[in-house]
Every structure is written in structure tokens, then in C-alpha cells.
Scaffold this motif. Sequence first.
Motif, short mmCIF file in Angstrom:
data_model
loop_
_atom_site.label_atom_id
_atom_site.label_comp_id
_atom_site.label_asym_id
_atom_site.label_seq_id
_atom_site.Cartn_x
_atom_site.Cartn_y
_atom_site.Cartn_z
N ALA A 111 14.67 91.98 19.95
CA ALA A 111 14.47 93.53 19.84
C ALA A 111 14.95 94.10 18.53
CB ALA A 111 14.93 94.10 20.93
N GLU A 112 15.92 93.99 18.20
CA GLU A 112 16.49 94.41 16.85
C GLU A 112 15.49 94.20 15.67
OE1 GLU A 112 18.31 94.33 13.15
OE2 GLU A 112 18.11 92.29 14.25
N ARG A 113 15.17 92.80 15.51
CA ARG A 113 14.24 92.60 14.64
C ARG A 113 12.79 92.99 14.75
NH1 ARG A 113 15.98 90.72 9.98
NH2 ARG A 113 17.50 92.47 10.85
N ALA A 114 12.39 93.46 15.92
CA ALA A 114 11.16 94.35 16.24
C ALA A 114 11.44 95.58 15.43
CB ALA A 114 10.82 94.24 17.33
N VAL A 115 12.76 96.27 15.64
CA VAL A 115 12.84 97.72 15.32
C VAL A 115 13.02 97.73 13.81
CG1 VAL A 115 14.41 99.66 15.18
CG2 VAL A 115 14.01 98.16 17.42
N PHE A 116 13.66 96.86 13.29
CA PHE A 116 13.61 96.59 11.91
C PHE A 116 12.23 96.43 10.92
CE2 PHE A 116 14.42 94.04 7.92
CZ PHE A 116 15.08 95.06 7.16
N LEU A 117 11.47 95.64 11.55
CA LEU A 117 10.23 95.44 10.97
C LEU A 117 9.23 96.47 11.03
CD1 LEU A 117 7.82 93.81 10.20
CD2 LEU A 117 7.15 93.23 12.38
N THR A 118 9.45 97.59 12.03
CA THR A 118 8.66 98.48 12.16
C THR A 118 9.21 99.65 11.26
OG1 THR A 118 9.78 99.29 14.11
CG2 THR A 118 7.76 98.14 14.66
N VAL A 119 10.50 99.83 11.25
CA VAL A 119 11.15 100.70 10.33
C VAL A 119 10.89 100.44 8.76
CG1 VAL A 119 13.43 101.48 9.22
CG2 VAL A 119 13.22 101.25 11.89
N LEU A 120 10.89 99.18 8.26
CA LEU A 120 10.42 98.66 7.01
C LEU A 120 9.23 99.00 6.75
CD1 LEU A 120 11.85 96.98 4.70
CD2 LEU A 120 11.05 95.12 5.52
N HIS A 121 8.24 98.59 7.78
CA HIS A 121 6.86 98.93 7.56
C HIS A 121 6.77 100.35 7.26
CE1 HIS A 121 2.82 100.02 9.26
NE2 HIS A 121 2.74 99.41 8.16
N SER A 126 3.28 103.75 5.66
CA SER A 126 3.53 104.49 6.90
C SER A 126 2.18 104.38 7.75
CB SER A 126 3.65 105.93 6.53
OG SER A 126 3.64 106.76 7.80
N GLY A 127 2.45 103.72 8.81
CA GLY A 127 1.24 103.25 9.79
C GLY A 127 1.66 102.91 11.14
N SER A 128 0.87 102.52 12.04
CA SER A 128 1.10 102.19 13.35
C SER A 128 1.75 100.79 13.72
CB SER A 128 -0.33 102.13 14.25
OG SER A 128 -1.03 101.02 13.83
N ASP A 129 2.31 100.30 15.00
CA ASP A 129 2.72 99.42 14.95
C ASP A 129 1.73 98.11 15.04
OD1 ASP A 129 5.22 100.49 15.65
OD2 ASP A 129 4.49 100.46 17.74
N GLU A 145 9.34 86.01 12.53
CA GLU A 145 8.39 85.20 12.62
C GLU A 145 7.48 84.93 13.92
OE1 GLU A 145 11.20 84.29 11.53
OE2 GLU A 145 11.24 84.22 9.12
N GLY A 146 8.40 84.99 15.10
CA GLY A 146 7.93 84.87 16.34
C GLY A 146 7.50 86.12 17.20
N LEU A 147 7.53 87.29 16.28
CA LEU A 147 7.20 88.71 17.05
C LEU A 147 5.72 88.58 17.05
CD1 LEU A 147 9.80 90.92 15.27
CD2 LEU A 147 9.79 89.88 17.57
N GLN A 148 5.36 89.29 18.20
CA GLN A 148 3.79 89.54 18.40
C GLN A 148 3.81 91.16 18.50
OE1 GLN A 148 2.13 87.12 21.39
NE2 GLN A 148 3.24 85.48 20.54
N LEU A 149 2.41 91.64 18.66
CA LEU A 149 2.44 93.19 18.80
C LEU A 149 3.06 93.54 20.08
CD1 LEU A 149 0.92 95.58 17.47
CD2 LEU A 149 -1.06 94.77 18.67
N HIS A 150 2.76 93.08 21.09
CA HIS A 150 3.24 93.46 22.28
C HIS A 150 4.85 93.62 22.47
CE1 HIS A 150 5.06 89.74 24.39
NE2 HIS A 150 4.02 89.19 23.56
N HIS A 151 5.53 92.76 21.39
CA HIS A 151 6.86 92.91 21.23
C HIS A 151 7.35 94.15 20.67
CE1 HIS A 151 7.05 88.11 21.37
NE2 HIS A 151 7.31 88.76 22.47
N LEU A 152 6.49 94.72 19.51
CA LEU A 152 6.81 95.95 18.89
C LEU A 152 6.42 97.04 20.00
CD1 LEU A 152 4.90 95.24 15.60
CD2 LEU A 152 7.20 94.62 16.24
#
Length: 521
Positions: A111-121, A126-129, A145-152
Motif C-alpha cells: 500500500a505504501e508503494r501504491a501511495v508513493f506511485l500516485t504521489v510521484l505521478h 497531474s492526472g488520475s489514478d 512492479e506488481g501493482l495494478q489499477l485496483h490497488h491504487l
Amino acid sequence: MFVRDKRIGPYTYVYLVENVREGGRTKQRIIANLGRKEMVVARGDLDRLARSVARLAQRSMVLSLGQGEAPPHAVCRRIGPALLFERLWQEAGCRAVLTALAGQRQFAFAAERAVFLTVLHRLFVSGSDRAAEKWRADYRIDGTEGLQLHHLYRAMAWLGEPLSDQAGASELAPRCRKDLVEEELFARRRDLFAELSVVFMDTTSLSFEGEGGEELGRRGHSKDYRPDLNQMIVGLVMDQDGRPLCCELWPGNTADVTTLLPVVDRLRARFGVARLCVVADRGMISAATIAALEERKLEYILGVRERSSAEVRTTVIDDQTPFVPLVVPRACGVLTELEAKQVKIGDRRYIVCRNLAEARRDAAQRTAILDGLRAKLAQGDKALVGNSGFRRYLKTVSAEHFAIDETRVAEDERFDGLYVLRTNTKITPLQAMLRTATCCGSSSCCVKPRRCSPPVRSTTAATWPSAAMCSVPSSLCCSPKNFRGRDAHYWAPPAQIHTGGFPACGSYLGWVTAKRRSGHG
């Protein structure tokens, strides 16, 4: 040197050739005949040749990858964004705090990697998940690497999830998990010698399209010029170093004057601010707000509506108490001339401030308007009706004609370079003036004042987080008239606390709550 094929009769042959220059002309010279194409391909001669050449041409391969000329199986991934912000993410404590909180939920994904990915993006594009999930393919971000859209989507919903314990929640917004993150980041960075001297707050409206947003989505005053859409109000609170303290979400029809007190109360409760001086502009205050601040025994320095307040317009400005001058040197070598005085009416204390450079600028602008007005009057009156800049200096002399109203011109001259504060503190007029100037945080020239709010211009909610990270410097403002903007600030005396947080995370977590509560995950 390169490989080319040439058709001769029913067969195609492959040649290794080079370009040479003979007699001022360029021609191709065959170095070797590799044979018929189908036989060369079957034997794999070209593959072996390419591999042997690649051992000595690594730079060319890298450049071709960047230019999109690489073989189909080759990929190019950027490492710069993650390399830089991963370090900041860890040093600010965001990774440790989010990992600890996510561990309590026991997610089956990082979950922490998912948050970091969206913050970095949102920092870069600037855009959606959904856009973030596609954007990730071009970047090397460890652990994603293993994150999918529903994880975000699940990570965002988790951050914006209301807590079961709503102690300390305001009447405008519940306590969410992002509040725990903000408080943990704050606690990690405070120490015995830190202090909270200046805290800034600004609000903006974020419009969105589509369904959802039953809790937050409302029609209201649109700051992004989309009154036709539902919107939400976002308030961002930052410390003097530009680090976010907290981010609040309110329904889209919430007025700025109603947000000041809830934020003050939450700051004191959440971050342990024992003594607080509220420095706010006139857009965020009202008579009820002043009464509530005095009831809470809080000190304040508030902007006053000079032109609409009868007491200020007729009594405070006309007071004959002499001004105390102050000259502030600027980095460019130019001196800023300021002056201030105090005026007491009963138990109300006013600070009258003036910026002489702005006074000269206001006078020059008025002179230019009047010169244009006189030229227009000579041409005819009808062209002046729709011009608000001209209308303020006009009076009606007959049913069809206008003239310049010298009384209005003289009244306008009284406000050149001037602004008025109301305070219950015991600081001197010059200190009050400099405090408001410091809170504005502008280092710009007094000839061109500007507001200190983050440059947020969003037409959709997805554009907020990146823009909201803009920090406000705490240097002395050379243009105290900037205090007329629509921003509120809070100042607590030294020896209190220090703030902590990561710019992207502080603003982003507030946006997460908006997505959760508005239904736009």
C-alpha cells in the motif's frame, strides 16, 4: 557501414556496404556479399553480426533506445524522478509512517508503494489514478512492479477512510486516516528546540464532473471559473518552511469566513499549539469570527475593509496621529519606504499602514485613468457606461451626460498605498505591519504586489495535488498591501513546536480524502 538488401532477378541478396566519397560524389561500396536473404536469415548470420557489433557500440544502443529506434524487445525506463523523490520520501518519514499504518490493515499488496506511485505521478504529470498506472510503465520505481489499477484505488480509499474515533473532528469534516499520517509526520520531526512561528493557510475550489460527490459536491463560488460544475473546497495549512501541516476538505458551498475557526481549533488540538496569534486577511473574517477569537482568548491581527467600514473610512484614516516611518532594504539594493501608526477607538485598536511606493503607483494609475476619461468625454458619453474603471470617477450631470466627480477622486486619493489592521495584541504598529508583511511571504517589488496563495488553477480535481505543493517563503514582504489578498495565516510565538511533513504527501493526502468522500476514486 550498414546492411542493405538488393533484388536481382527472382532472388534477394544481402550486402554489407559502406558509404565512400569519390570525385566529389558519394557512392556505396560493397564490402561483403552475405548471400541470399532467406539463407542468411535461416542461418542467423545477421543476429550474430548484430550481437558482435553491439559489444562495441553500447553508447549507440542507449541513444537509440531514448530516440525510439531500438529493437522491439528493448525498453527504456527513466530513473530520475524516483531516484530523487524516493530519498526525500524516506527522509521526511513518509515511507515509515505509511508502512506502519498499512501493516495494521495487512494489505495483500504494498500500500505504501501504491501511495508513493500516485504521489510521484502527480508531481510530474497531474492526472488520475488510471493515468498513473499507465505512466508507471516508462519509469523504474522500486516495489511497484506488481501493482495494478485496483490497488491504487484501494490505497486511496484507505487513506480517505473516516476513523471510528471522531474525537477532535470539526463540524465541517470528519477525522480520516490521512489525519493520522499528518500527525505522525509532525511528531517525527518536532524536537525540544523547534518552534512554530508562522503557519499559512489558503483555500481553493476544485470542480469535478460525473456522478458521485454526495457529501462534498456542491455549487458555490468557483475559483476556477466553473460555476456550472459541482465543487469541493480544499484548505491547505503549511508551516514557515513550506512543509504542509494538514489539509482539510469541505463542501463546495462552504464560505471562507466559516473555515477559519474550525482550522484554528484543530491546529491547537492536533498539534499542541498552546498560544496562537491569528493573522488573517479580510476575506476570512467577520464580526462573529472576531467575537469567537476573543472568546477563545486568542490574539489576532486582522485585515479591515477600509472602504466599506464607516468607522475606518471616517475616523481611523482621518486621525491626525503622525506616522512612524520605516525603511526596509531589499536584496536588489532598492529601499522600501513604509510607515505605520496606531489609532484607538474605545477598546478597539487599529494599525494604519502605508507603502509609499504603492501610494505613488496608485496615484499614477488613477492619473492615467482620468486622462483617458477626459479624452473619452471629449468624444462622447455613451462609450463610458460599460467601463467600470471609468464609472467610479463619473457623476451624472444631466439625463444624457456625465462629468468627472472630483469628490470621488479626492476620496480615492485617501486610500493610496494604505491598508488598515485591527488587533488585540500589544505589539507596536511597526511590528504589526512587519508581521503581516512576513505572513504574505512575498519578495516581490512593492510596485507589483502579488498574493501568496499557491498558483492553483484547476478545471478538474486531478490538477490540485501537484499545484498545492507550492511553498510560501517566510522572507519579509516588501509589499504589505499584499495583505489585501484572500489568504489567512496563523502565527504562534516562539518556543512552541516544529512541524514536519513531505510537501507532496501533505497536500496529496488531503486530496485523497476528497476522492474518498466525493466518490471519485
